[in-house]
Design an enzyme around this catalytic site. Structure first.
Site, short mmCIF file in Angstrom:
data_model
loop_
_atom_site.label_atom_id
_atom_site.label_comp_id
_atom_site.label_asym_id
_atom_site.label_seq_id
_atom_site.Cartn_x
_atom_site.Cartn_y
_atom_site.Cartn_z
CD GLU A 175 -0.19 -1.73 2.70
OE1 GLU A 175 -0.19 -1.79 3.89
OE2 GLU A 175 0.14 -2.37 2.22
CB CYS A 280 15.95 -9.08 0.39
SG CYS A 280 15.57 -9.56 -0.83
CD GLU A 381 15.63 -7.62 6.63
OE1 GLU A 381 16.29 -7.76 5.07
OE2 GLU A 381 14.85 -8.08 6.83
#
Length: 475
Positions: A175, A280, A381
């Site tokens: 979104e 990633c 991360e």
């Protein structure tokens, strides 16, 4: 203000009155709104997908291939428009956006070969006068739940192959940057894809949960953070769905003492700070082996300071903002925590301001030295332009760091030693490995996927793994 709605049955539609702002990360201003779909919207998507799937599955693979081939040409002709849609809502540079679309386009090209890829196997006389053969048939309705960082590339890793295999496909994009998905769907209709084979539904977690619970959806493809990937994996299993859920990463790039240092530094700069580290496959840990560490840190720091950070509208920009105000704050908190836990902060990207874009979500290139494996910035991360340098005495210690980390998406080694290169590629417990290559992302005719906490489910994405995932075997 423009409201970005759903694309269902070849039309822009949506009944929900619930909306959410879409921001320009360079300015911090709301530029449009996106529909947050309700159950009525979802049911219309399911009905459209069910209605189209049977006839599409009965369309010959060759006819499917020809439509996909036309689609490839339309995407190529719309590259500039698609890139601008991405950059405006994501913030990445225009060249970065174009490169990501090209990566997705490679999967479309691969899907054009579907008549060959769907061929089964045959054995004559498995018993006396008895033959045996296998075919691969579509699952039915497949769904993809995709992240903000690659609003064209990641969906294109999924739906071209799923649709080529005879499935209908439902895409639930992020979104935060929803416009590109609508354009991609419109181009597929223009190429001749029957209405309802590819539908796009906008929304938040409520829509995700409806997808996971729906008995009409056979498979789920997901890319995002590890906690959400685990949730998708677990809920898909509960609801008897096939699943491929790609999670987070902490990719290590090992620099050996005999490495070409200039080549390694160039690779690290692009891999750590490209797309503001929101990949990633970004390199977030540089492992300096032996006495190369001081020179490596010095050269990386120098080059990082020369990077031009700015909005995507500045064609000289090499790095844009991060996706949101909340994510900017999260990254800056990690930097603060890293310094507090004892890492040496060489370059601090907090409070980065650009004249005329003071409210933008910019984080400058950040570099830590002397990071240890017990620090938060090493274990978690960050998903931002933050690089940690870890120093090791020897190759064995460096390999152990790579193998002991919870994530296992990608890794690389820079070396001039063939024996080290061979040992590293054989013994690193990571899904994708590079030698003197900073970001080892496979081409579309191979497959993309990590190990350990970076992938949940039995299949990687695209390549023959994708064909196998989106079909079921009949013998």
């Amino acid at each position: 203000m423009n409201i970005i709605k759903n694309y269902v049955n070849g039309q822009i539609v949506g009944s929900s009155t619930d909306e959410q702002d879409v921001f320009d990360p360079s300015t911090g201003e709301s530029i449009s709104k996106v529909l947050l779909s309700n159950e009525k919207d979802f049911q219309s998507v399911i009905e459209s997908s069910k209605k189209s799937q049977l006839s599409w599955s009965q369309t010959t693979p060759l006819k499917r291939s020809r439509i996909i081939s036309k689609y490839k040409n339309l995407i190529e002709n719309s590259l500039e428009e698609l890139a601008q849609l991405i950059s405006k809502e994501h913030g990445k540079t225009l060249e970065d956006a174009k490169g990501s679309i090209t990566r997705g386009l490679e999967v479309v090209e691969f899907a054009c070969g579907i008549p060959h890829l769907l061929k089964g196997e045959f054995s004559q006389n498995v018993g006396t006068n008895v033959d045996s053969w296998s075919v691969r048939q579509p699952l039915g309705i497949s769904a993809g739940i995709t992240p903000f960082n690659f609003p064209a590339m990641v969906p294109m890793w999924m739906y071209p192959i799923a649709i080529a295999c005879g499935n209908s496909f439902i895409l639930k994009p992020s979104e935060k940057d929803p416009s590109c998905s609508i354009k991609l769907a419109q181009l597929f209709t223009e190429a001749g894809l029957p209405d309802g084979v590819f539908n796009v539904i906008q929304g938040n977690k409520m829509v995700v949960d409806m997808i996971l619970r729906s008995p009409d959806i056979s498979s789920i493809s997901f890319v995002g953070s590890t906690p959400v990937a685990k949730y998708i994996y677990e809920e898909s299993a509960k609801n008897l769905k096939r699943v491929q859920a790609l999670g987070g990463a902490k990719n290590h790039l090992v620099v050996m003492p005999d490495a070409n240092l200039e080549q390694a530094v160039d690779g690290i700069i692009g891999a750590a700070y490209g797309s503001a580290g929101e990949r990633c496959m970004a390199v977030s840990v540089a492992v300096a082996v032996g006495d190369i560490a001081d020179e490596l840190v010095e050269k990386v720091n120098y080059k990082a300071q020369t990077l031009k950070v700015g909005p995507w509208t500045d064609l000289e920009s090499e790095m844009g903002p991060v996706i949101s105000k909340e994510h900017k704050e999260k990254i800056e908190n990690y930097i603060t925590q890293g310094a507090e836990e004892g890492a040496k902060l060489i370059s601090d990207g907090r409070n980065y301001k650009i004249q005329g874009y003071e409210n933008g979500y910019f984080v400058g290139p950040t570099l830590f030295d002397k990071v240890t494996k017990d620090m938060t910035i090493y274990k978690e991360e960050i998903f931002g332009p933050v690089l940690s340098v870890v120093r090791t005495k020897n190759y064995e210690e460096a390999l152990s760091l790579v193998n002991e980390h919870a994530f296992g998406n990608g890794t690389s080694v820079y070396t001039s030693d063939g024996e080290v290169a061979r040992h590293f590629t054989t013994n690193s417990k990571i899904g994708m490995v590079g030698v003197n290559v900073p970001i080892p992302v496979p081409m579309a005719f191979h497959s993309f996927g990590g190990w350990k906490q970076s992938l949940f489910g039995g299949h990687s994405m695209h390549g023959m793994e994708g064909v196998n995932f989106y079909t079921k075997l009949k013998t």
